[in-house]
Design an enzyme around this catalytic site. Sequence first.
Site, PDB file in Angstrom:
ATOM      1  N   SER A   1     -43.311  70.908  48.183  1.00 46.08           N
ATOM      2  CA  SER A   1     -43.290  69.313  48.240  1.00 46.08           C
ATOM      3  C   SER A   1     -43.949  68.978  49.366  1.00 46.08           C
ATOM      4  O   SER A   1     -44.094  67.406  49.302  1.00 46.08           O
ATOM      5  CB  SER A   1     -41.791  68.868  48.219  1.00 46.08           C
TER       6      SER A   1
ATOM      7  N   ASN B   1     -35.561  59.612  59.594  1.00 43.09           N
ATOM      8  CA  ASN B   1     -35.268  59.562  58.232  1.00 43.09           C
ATOM      9  C   ASN B   1     -34.403  58.392  57.771  1.00 43.09           C
ATOM     10  O   ASN B   1     -34.887  57.987  56.754  1.00 43.09           O
ATOM     11  CB  ASN B   1     -34.007  60.778  57.926  1.00 43.09           C
ATOM     12  N   ASP B   2     -33.663  57.841  58.626  1.00 42.23           N
ATOM     13  CA  ASP B   2     -32.860  56.694  58.196  1.00 42.23           C
ATOM     14  C   ASP B   2     -33.847  55.193  58.158  1.00 42.23           C
ATOM     15  O   ASP B   2     -33.473  54.499  57.473  1.00 42.23           O
ATOM     16  CB  ASP B   2     -31.588  56.251  59.052  1.00 42.23           C
TER      17      ASP B   2
ATOM     18  N   ASN C   1     -40.731  63.528  47.568  1.00 40.52           N
ATOM     19  CA  ASN C   1     -41.032  63.584  46.121  1.00 40.52           C
ATOM     20  C   ASN C   1     -41.646  62.550  45.632  1.00 40.52           C
ATOM     21  O   ASN C   1     -42.511  62.731  44.551  1.00 40.52           O
ATOM     22  CB  ASN C   1     -39.734  64.108  45.353  1.00 40.52           C
TER      23      ASN C   1
ATOM     24  N   THR D   1     -87.190  78.693  26.603  1.00 38.75           N
ATOM     25  CA  THR D   1     -85.917  78.860  26.115  1.00 38.75           C
ATOM     26  C   THR D   1     -85.531  80.421  25.899  1.00 38.75           C
ATOM     27  O   THR D   1     -86.415  81.183  25.709  1.00 38.75           O
ATOM     28  CB  THR D   1     -85.802  78.219  24.586  1.00 38.75           C
ATOM     29  N   HIS D   2     -84.286  80.714  26.304  1.00 41.07           N
ATOM     30  CA  HIS D   2     -84.111  81.953  26.343  1.00 41.07           C
ATOM     31  C   HIS D   2     -84.755  82.898  27.372  1.00 41.07           C
ATOM     32  O   HIS D   2     -85.177  84.091  27.214  1.00 41.07           O
ATOM     33  CB  HIS D   2     -84.021  82.934  24.996  1.00 41.07           C
TER      34      HIS D   2
ATOM     35  N   SER E   1     -86.593  84.728  56.412  1.00 41.09           N
ATOM     36  CA  SER E   1     -86.222  86.075  56.721  1.00 41.09           C
ATOM     37  C   SER E   1     -86.293  86.652  58.066  1.00 41.09           C
ATOM     38  O   SER E   1     -87.394  85.996  58.957  1.00 41.09           O
ATOM     39  CB  SER E   1     -87.288  87.203  55.981  1.00 41.09           C
TER      40      SER E   1
ATOM     41  N   LYS F   1     -91.931  84.333  55.160  1.00 37.54           N
ATOM     42  CA  LYS F   1     -91.198  84.350  53.966  1.00 37.54           C
ATOM     43  C   LYS F   1     -90.097  83.070  54.107  1.00 37.54           C
ATOM     44  O   LYS F   1     -89.417  82.815  55.039  1.00 37.54           O
ATOM     45  CB  LYS F   1     -90.331  85.403  53.736  1.00 37.54           C
ATOM     46  N   VAL F   2     -90.171  82.288  53.183  1.00 39.48           N
ATOM     47  CA  VAL F   2     -89.181  81.084  52.895  1.00 39.48           C
ATOM     48  C   VAL F   2     -88.479  81.092  51.798  1.00 39.48           C
ATOM     49  O   VAL F   2     -88.895  81.583  50.663  1.00 39.48           O
ATOM     50  CB  VAL F   2     -90.264  79.707  53.002  1.00 39.48           C
TER      51      VAL F   2
ATOM     52  N   GLU G   1     -78.997  77.949  47.531  1.00 42.46           N
ATOM     53  CA  GLU G   1     -78.141  78.916  47.805  1.00 42.46           C
ATOM     54  C   GLU G   1     -76.744  78.216  48.458  1.00 42.46           C
ATOM     55  O   GLU G   1     -75.682  78.634  47.976  1.00 42.46           O
ATOM     56  CB  GLU G   1     -78.814  79.904  48.732  1.00 42.46           C
TER      57      GLU G   1
HETATM   58  O1  LIG Z   1     -38.101  66.210  51.197  1.00 42.32           O
HETATM   59  C1  LIG Z   1     -37.431  65.492  50.221  1.00 42.32           C
HETATM   60  O2  LIG Z   1     -37.323  64.088  50.316  1.00 42.32           O
HETATM   61  C2  LIG Z   1     -37.074  66.161  49.014  1.00 42.32           C
HETATM   62  C3  LIG Z   1     -37.373  67.517  48.856  1.00 42.32           C
HETATM   63  O3  LIG Z   1     -38.591  67.767  48.384  1.00 42.32           O
HETATM   64  C4  LIG Z   1     -36.302  68.187  47.737  1.00 42.32           C
HETATM   65  O4  LIG Z   1     -36.614  67.781  46.525  1.00 42.32           O
HETATM   66  O5  LIG Z   1     -35.520  68.981  48.106  1.00 42.32           O
END
Ligand SMILES: O=C(O)C[C@H](O)C(=O)O
Length: 526
Positions: free
Chosen positions: A118, A151-152, A161, A206-207, A337, A343-344, A350
């Site tokens: 994730s 996080n908060d 996600n 062709t071919h 080379s 040689k070129v 490539e």
């Molecule tokens: O990291 C997240 O926010 C969620 C994580 O991917 C999960 O679904 O466990």
Amino acid sequence: MRPHTPKTATRQPLPAGPDAQPTLRTEHDGFGTIELPATALWGAQTQRALQHFAIGTQRMPLALIHAMAEIKRAAAEVHAALGLLPAERAAAIAAAAARVAEGEFDAEFPLSVWQTGSGTQSHMNVNEVIARLASAALAGRDKSAPPVHPNDEVNRGQSSNDVMPSAMHIAVLQACGPLRRALTQLRLALRGKAREFAGIVKIGRTHLQDATPLTLGQEFSAFVAQLGLADRALRRSLAGLHGLALGGTAVGTGLNTDPAFARLVCARLALRSGVRWRVAPNLFAAMAGHEALVAVHAALRQLAISLNKIGNDIRLLGSGPRAGLGELLLPQNEAGSSIMPGKVNPTQVEALAMVCAQVMGHDVAIGIAAAQGQLQLNVCKPLIALNLLDSITLLGDAMASFSRHCVLGLQADRPRIAVLLQRSLMLVTALTPHLGYEAAAAIAKAAQAQGTTLREAALASGLLSAEDFDAWVQPAAMTGPPMPPTPPPPDAAARPITLAAQKADFTAEGAPVAAPPAMRETQISG
Ligand SMILES: O=C(O)C[C@H](O)C(=O)O
């Protein structure tokens, strides 16, 4: 466990001297205490990931880190506007995120791309660095200000996600700007050659066997048209990236986020970038699958396939100098080379072919990765992002190099082309309407068996006169079906073939609007 310390990481502790300060600091999280470099802006979660994902040398692409930071910036601003974060704290987060998005702290994102599917560890890395920067800014003004929580506060109303897939869309769309410019330059360069070579009649094949004639300009017009198709496919696929997964949070339901949040974040992102970002119509699908990204890479694969064919054709036409087809003279950029003097080699082709092979390989891996989602979440996101961004960079760079160091300097070996044309037996096809297939075939076979020219064999057959042959077998007239000639514009022949001039001939759609002189419009379109 082997510690994973990438070579590129800066802010490494200085060598300890007698009076050196401790070079490590200790942090706590839900798993206990952990030591990390004292100067690192990342936190405990990133440090644990450094230890647990010591896999390979590829880091999470910085384009993705920058895109996540753009989202964090907009998210903090929207939370302030919604009254869900104090204005001063939100402003500190937004300012820190802006600096991360600008690339000021790239060395603070050391994690391997081979981590959780994730992208959670790199997402936490972004949250931690922004939180630490914002905390420092707040503390500079008020020492008692509590630190910003990764996080908060930084991650408020979001999840890996929904942030990660959104960042993937943003990063990919941004990366495609230089790629599309390189594609346009290459099309212009090839189109310039199509014009320059418009009057050169040559043998078709062709071919890999002799066939009826065409002009070298017609041959190059196919390259221009093929790249036009690839550009169209790419443009269409990029439009599919505009829907973002933001607002879905953990499983697509939007738990723990304000109902207006995602829409307002998209609006802010749109304002800054000029791209019409919007909330994806089905957030469950936007997190569980990556069809839009698969479609973009499918277009890149199409581009790689066309480039491979174009490069191979130019290499084949330039083979020699004495024992090959030798119709094209490729620029001589360097000694080819270490052992064969003088040689070129067709080195640009490539390099291009290797890039195309890599992109086709990436496409296979992306297909497998995109099919790996279980239930609510695709869990191969970092691989998809890594390969997509790599393909974009490789193709853009390879096209720019091929254009500058090969296509622009291509020359036609007119005498060689004329000799091969005159020796060709398949000019006999012009006799078919007059003598029928079987009689014409007998003439061609006789010429081949006796080592004579087609003209000699035709006259020896007694089926036509020299005047008939000269009237019927005209290679230039064989480069298209009988049509009333289209007169070229009066100044067309004198017009200089500069890139700027060619650019002016491209419509907004990227399609050429004027046929090169001496070529029919139906034969150059694309
Ligand atoms: O990291 C997240 O926010 C969620 C994580 O991917 C999960 O679904 O466990």
